[in-house]
Scaffold this motif. Sequence first.
Motif, PDB file in Angstrom:
ATOM      1  N   MET A  28       0.706  -1.158  -0.163  1.00  0.00           N
ATOM      2  CA  MET A  28      -0.083   0.045  -0.048  1.00  0.00           C
ATOM      3  C   MET A  28       0.814   1.438   0.083  1.00  0.00           C
ATOM      4  O   MET A  28       0.505   2.288  -0.802  1.00  0.00           O
ATOM      5  CB  MET A  28      -1.104  -0.061   1.243  1.00  0.00           C
ATOM      6  CG  MET A  28      -1.847  -1.091   1.415  1.00  0.00           C
ATOM      7  SD  MET A  28      -2.778  -1.376   2.778  1.00  0.00           S
ATOM      8  CE  MET A  28      -3.648   0.112   2.992  1.00  0.00           C
ATOM      9  N   ALA A  29       2.055   1.215   0.729  1.00  0.00           N
ATOM     10  CA  ALA A  29       2.848   2.427   1.018  1.00  0.00           C
ATOM     11  C   ALA A  29       3.631   2.929  -0.351  1.00  0.00           C
ATOM     12  O   ALA A  29       3.979   3.951  -0.642  1.00  0.00           O
ATOM     13  CB  ALA A  29       3.752   2.235   2.083  1.00  0.00           C
ATOM     14  N   HIS A  30       3.705   1.630  -1.295  1.00  0.00           N
ATOM     15  CA  HIS A  30       4.339   1.790  -2.612  1.00  0.00           C
ATOM     16  C   HIS A  30       3.472   2.010  -3.670  1.00  0.00           C
ATOM     17  O   HIS A  30       3.975   2.245  -4.677  1.00  0.00           O
ATOM     18  CB  HIS A  30       5.422   0.860  -2.715  1.00  0.00           C
ATOM     19  CG  HIS A  30       6.673   0.992  -1.788  1.00  0.00           C
ATOM     20  ND1 HIS A  30       6.316   0.473  -0.458  1.00  0.00           N
ATOM     21  CD2 HIS A  30       7.968   1.615  -2.060  1.00  0.00           C
ATOM     22  CE1 HIS A  30       7.758   0.739  -0.005  1.00  0.00           C
ATOM     23  NE2 HIS A  30       8.538   1.230  -0.791  1.00  0.00           N
ATOM     24  N   ASP A  31       2.189   1.838  -3.580  1.00  0.00           N
ATOM     25  CA  ASP A  31       1.188   1.985  -4.391  1.00  0.00           C
ATOM     26  C   ASP A  31       1.168   3.368  -5.131  1.00  0.00           C
ATOM     27  O   ASP A  31       0.962   4.369  -4.126  1.00  0.00           O
ATOM     28  CB  ASP A  31      -0.241   1.606  -3.840  1.00  0.00           C
ATOM     29  CG  ASP A  31      -1.201   1.513  -5.148  1.00  0.00           C
ATOM     30  OD1 ASP A  31      -1.007   1.946  -6.192  1.00  0.00           O
ATOM     31  OD2 ASP A  31      -2.070   0.530  -4.953  1.00  0.00           O
ATOM     32  N   SER A  32       1.381   3.624  -6.385  1.00  0.00           N
ATOM     33  CA  SER A  32       1.412   5.137  -6.697  1.00  0.00           C
ATOM     34  C   SER A  32      -0.121   5.772  -6.759  1.00  0.00           C
ATOM     35  O   SER A  32      -0.060   7.020  -6.601  1.00  0.00           O
ATOM     36  CB  SER A  32       1.864   5.053  -8.248  1.00  0.00           C
ATOM     37  OG  SER A  32       0.915   4.276  -8.910  1.00  0.00           O
ATOM     38  N   PHE A  33      -1.028   4.842  -6.720  1.00  0.00           N
ATOM     39  CA  PHE A  33      -2.444   5.492  -6.301  1.00  0.00           C
ATOM     40  C   PHE A  33      -2.687   6.155  -5.054  1.00  0.00           C
ATOM     41  O   PHE A  33      -3.041   7.365  -5.067  1.00  0.00           O
ATOM     42  CB  PHE A  33      -3.372   4.294  -6.421  1.00  0.00           C
ATOM     43  CG  PHE A  33      -5.061   4.887  -6.182  1.00  0.00           C
ATOM     44  CD1 PHE A  33      -5.752   5.750  -6.999  1.00  0.00           C
ATOM     45  CD2 PHE A  33      -5.155   4.529  -4.912  1.00  0.00           C
ATOM     46  CE1 PHE A  33      -6.781   6.216  -6.646  1.00  0.00           C
ATOM     47  CE2 PHE A  33      -6.578   5.037  -4.473  1.00  0.00           C
ATOM     48  CZ  PHE A  33      -7.314   5.904  -5.077  1.00  0.00           C
ATOM     49  N   PHE A  76      -1.484  -4.571  14.386  1.00  0.00           N
ATOM     50  CA  PHE A  76      -1.562  -3.340  13.510  1.00  0.00           C
ATOM     51  C   PHE A  76      -0.041  -3.305  12.672  1.00  0.00           C
ATOM     52  O   PHE A  76       0.881  -3.347  13.224  1.00  0.00           O
ATOM     53  CB  PHE A  76      -1.691  -1.942  14.051  1.00  0.00           C
ATOM     54  CG  PHE A  76      -2.981  -1.564  14.675  1.00  0.00           C
ATOM     55  CD1 PHE A  76      -4.029  -1.162  13.796  1.00  0.00           C
ATOM     56  CD2 PHE A  76      -3.580  -2.090  15.932  1.00  0.00           C
ATOM     57  CE1 PHE A  76      -5.290  -0.832  14.194  1.00  0.00           C
ATOM     58  CE2 PHE A  76      -4.772  -1.915  16.387  1.00  0.00           C
ATOM     59  CZ  PHE A  76      -5.672  -1.221  15.400  1.00  0.00           C
ATOM     60  N   ALA A  77      -0.249  -3.196  11.454  1.00  0.00           N
ATOM     61  CA  ALA A  77       1.117  -2.894  10.646  1.00  0.00           C
ATOM     62  C   ALA A  77       0.886  -1.590   9.830  1.00  0.00           C
ATOM     63  O   ALA A  77       0.251  -1.294   9.358  1.00  0.00           O
ATOM     64  CB  ALA A  77       1.141  -4.047   9.583  1.00  0.00           C
ATOM     65  N   ASN A  78       1.985  -0.776  10.474  1.00  0.00           N
ATOM     66  CA  ASN A  78       1.888   0.676  10.092  1.00  0.00           C
ATOM     67  C   ASN A  78       3.277   0.943   9.081  1.00  0.00           C
ATOM     68  O   ASN A  78       4.399   0.455   9.764  1.00  0.00           O
ATOM     69  CB  ASN A  78       1.970   1.506  11.427  1.00  0.00           C
ATOM     70  CG  ASN A  78       0.649   1.278  12.144  1.00  0.00           C
ATOM     71  OD1 ASN A  78      -0.205   1.211  11.667  1.00  0.00           O
ATOM     72  ND2 ASN A  78       0.975   1.210  13.493  1.00  0.00           N
ATOM     73  N   GLU A  79       3.048   1.346   7.994  1.00  0.00           N
ATOM     74  CA  GLU A  79       4.217   1.827   7.064  1.00  0.00           C
ATOM     75  C   GLU A  79       4.204   3.303   6.704  1.00  0.00           C
ATOM     76  O   GLU A  79       3.134   3.618   6.301  1.00  0.00           O
ATOM     77  CB  GLU A  79       4.164   0.826   6.151  1.00  0.00           C
ATOM     78  CG  GLU A  79       5.668   1.046   5.311  1.00  0.00           C
ATOM     79  CD  GLU A  79       6.078  -0.046   4.656  1.00  0.00           C
ATOM     80  OE1 GLU A  79       6.927   0.180   3.845  1.00  0.00           O
ATOM     81  OE2 GLU A  79       5.800  -1.387   4.713  1.00  0.00           O
ATOM     82  N   LYS A  80       5.431   3.758   6.570  1.00  0.00           N
ATOM     83  CA  LYS A  80       5.466   5.203   6.213  1.00  0.00           C
ATOM     84  C   LYS A  80       5.472   5.175   4.677  1.00  0.00           C
ATOM     85  O   LYS A  80       6.043   4.389   4.137  1.00  0.00           O
ATOM     86  CB  LYS A  80       6.724   5.725   6.656  1.00  0.00           C
ATOM     87  CG  LYS A  80       6.758   5.727   8.208  1.00  0.00           C
ATOM     88  CD  LYS A  80       8.315   6.025   8.684  1.00  0.00           C
ATOM     89  CE  LYS A  80       8.478   6.137  10.181  1.00  0.00           C
ATOM     90  NZ  LYS A  80      10.079   6.478  10.693  1.00  0.00           N
ATOM     91  N   ILE A  81       4.735   6.340   4.340  1.00  0.00           N
ATOM     92  CA  ILE A  81       4.829   6.697   2.804  1.00  0.00           C
ATOM     93  C   ILE A  81       5.633   7.893   2.624  1.00  0.00           C
ATOM     94  O   ILE A  81       5.443   8.988   3.210  1.00  0.00           O
ATOM     95  CB  ILE A  81       3.276   6.926   2.508  1.00  0.00           C
ATOM     96  CG1 ILE A  81       2.370   5.927   3.001  1.00  0.00           C
ATOM     97  CG2 ILE A  81       3.028   7.500   0.890  1.00  0.00           C
ATOM     98  CD1 ILE A  81       0.869   6.438   2.732  1.00  0.00           C
ATOM     99  N   PHE A  82       6.429   7.661   1.566  1.00  0.00           N
ATOM    100  CA  PHE A  82       7.452   8.871   1.222  1.00  0.00           C
ATOM    101  C   PHE A  82       7.109   9.285  -0.320  1.00  0.00           C
ATOM    102  O   PHE A  82       6.782   8.498  -1.029  1.00  0.00           O
ATOM    103  CB  PHE A  82       8.743   8.199   1.159  1.00  0.00           C
ATOM    104  CG  PHE A  82       9.233   8.116   2.566  1.00  0.00           C
ATOM    105  CD1 PHE A  82       9.993   8.647   3.461  1.00  0.00           C
ATOM    106  CD2 PHE A  82       9.016   6.347   3.035  1.00  0.00           C
ATOM    107  CE1 PHE A  82      10.327   8.049   4.675  1.00  0.00           C
ATOM    108  CE2 PHE A  82       9.417   5.928   4.155  1.00  0.00           C
ATOM    109  CZ  PHE A  82      10.109   6.734   5.009  1.00  0.00           C
ATOM    110  N   ASP A  83       7.433  10.648  -0.503  1.00  0.00           N
ATOM    111  CA  ASP A  83       7.322  11.235  -1.835  1.00  0.00           C
ATOM    112  C   ASP A  83       8.719  11.051  -2.632  1.00  0.00           C
ATOM    113  O   ASP A  83       9.590  10.387  -1.651  1.00  0.00           O
ATOM    114  CB  ASP A  83       6.931  13.008  -1.773  1.00  0.00           C
ATOM    115  CG  ASP A  83       8.139  13.632  -0.704  1.00  0.00           C
ATOM    116  OD1 ASP A  83       9.210  13.224  -0.578  1.00  0.00           O
ATOM    117  OD2 ASP A  83       7.834  14.832  -0.513  1.00  0.00           O
ATOM    118  N   ASP A  84       8.912  11.668  -3.544  1.00  0.00           N
ATOM    119  CA  ASP A  84      10.088  11.562  -4.087  1.00  0.00           C
ATOM    120  C   ASP A  84      11.319  12.043  -3.884  1.00  0.00           C
ATOM    121  O   ASP A  84      12.491  11.551  -4.002  1.00  0.00           O
ATOM    122  CB  ASP A  84       9.803  12.300  -5.658  1.00  0.00           C
ATOM    123  CG  ASP A  84       8.681  11.239  -6.561  1.00  0.00           C
ATOM    124  OD1 ASP A  84       8.718  10.064  -6.204  1.00  0.00           O
ATOM    125  OD2 ASP A  84       7.915  11.802  -7.424  1.00  0.00           O
TER     126      ASP A  84
END
Length: 476
Positions: free
Chosen positions: A69-74, A161-169
Amino acid sequence: MRGRYHKQIIFISLIISIGFSISAVVTYSREKSEAEKRVLEESLPLIGDSIYTEIQSNIMNPVDIATFMAHDSFVRDWIIDKNSNPVTIRKYLRGIKEKYNATTAFLVDDAEKKYYTDSGSQLVLHKNTARDAWYWRVLADPAVYELNLGKYQENDSLLVFANEKIFDDQGQIIGIVGISLELHRFKKIIDKYAEKYNNAIYIFDQSGNIIIRSSVSAFPPHFDFKSMNTAIHQDESVPHNFLLQSTATERIVGIRKLPGSSWYLAVEEDVSETLANEKKSMIETLLVSIISSIIVILSTTGLVYNTQRKLFAAATTDPLTGLLNRNAFHERIRRQRKRHGEQAFLLAMIDIDHFKAINDSHGHQLGDEVIRDCARALREAASDGDILARWGGEEFLLFSPQPDGCDQDSCRQWLDDIRANIAARRIHCHGVEMCVTVSIGYTLAKNSANWEQVLEVADQALYAAKQAGRNRVMAA
């Protein structure tokens, strides 16, 4: 001699029993160590590896989903595009939830601090509230993802719970995405292996708090995982084994860290029954060994005793009459006189009259029977404490303690009765019937007197009896 024999049996039996006991204890200690070693090196690692592999795959499953999910471009584009429709992210999260059978799927927009769920809920997170503290904890953690335990607000059940950070470019955090799974999934895995191997299995956190425990058994109240933290944290890449002992049980616990989490897996095996069986076997072996040894000892020492008794009898008794021989008589008299130094005694020397003529006329067989019959007559007349011996060919010695003092007349009368009894006896041997007489010389003395002189006086009295015509009693 018999008392010494019994003491020897007791002593030898005791030594052998102690030897077997020491051997059994050493064997038990060795078997105990081997049993513990088997559990530590074979049983626990095997069970631990099986459980570890399955739990690892189940734990990493929600992490893998969160990573996807964190790496999904959507997802990234939706957060970056501030004008995105919340309905689209709700549909996305619902699809994730249904696809992976999760309890919840969620996303947090870091810029707006908004929390979106698969149900369409939109909450604003606040830093100073206990409910939302998890978010700032994950942000502060250098790790990319986190596994955490929490409660489901709708029914208060425990969730993973599995929580993962989302990063921008540019590598900046723009949000957090994750899912939750019900804890009972992991408990089913634990219970399956606990029942299969009859072990107790636990998952606990860094603080030592038990998160999940199998239904098979539980640690006693005094057990504390916190006490193991120091050893575990020194090297979390390898399993750690601990021996737990209490009054009634002895168990071994293997602990290893679950990857990608702050949780630990513990597998406990109770070795009390195994050790109890080893102990029972040791006791049975010990008892059988001791009993067998005692039987062998009794049999062997019985044979030895009988042999010694025969040798002792041969060395101390006259084979023809069964009376003491000269050497044994001297030894008995020495002990008697040593114990009763001032006590009076009577010493009589008895000689069969005309014995040489009997041997010459009728042969040695009749002569031997005459000696045996005289010995029987003397033994019948002797009292307890009297000592009889065959002194020579046809001579006998009679030692009689006189604790109440020496009465010359009564002593003489007693000896004369012995003489008369022998004269009245009839001896039969090979068709020959005959009677014999004896001459008796005696003296009265005290134990402190010179023994050689006493013997000489008695011998002189016997000589006087023979000179006076034989078949009589004479005093010195």
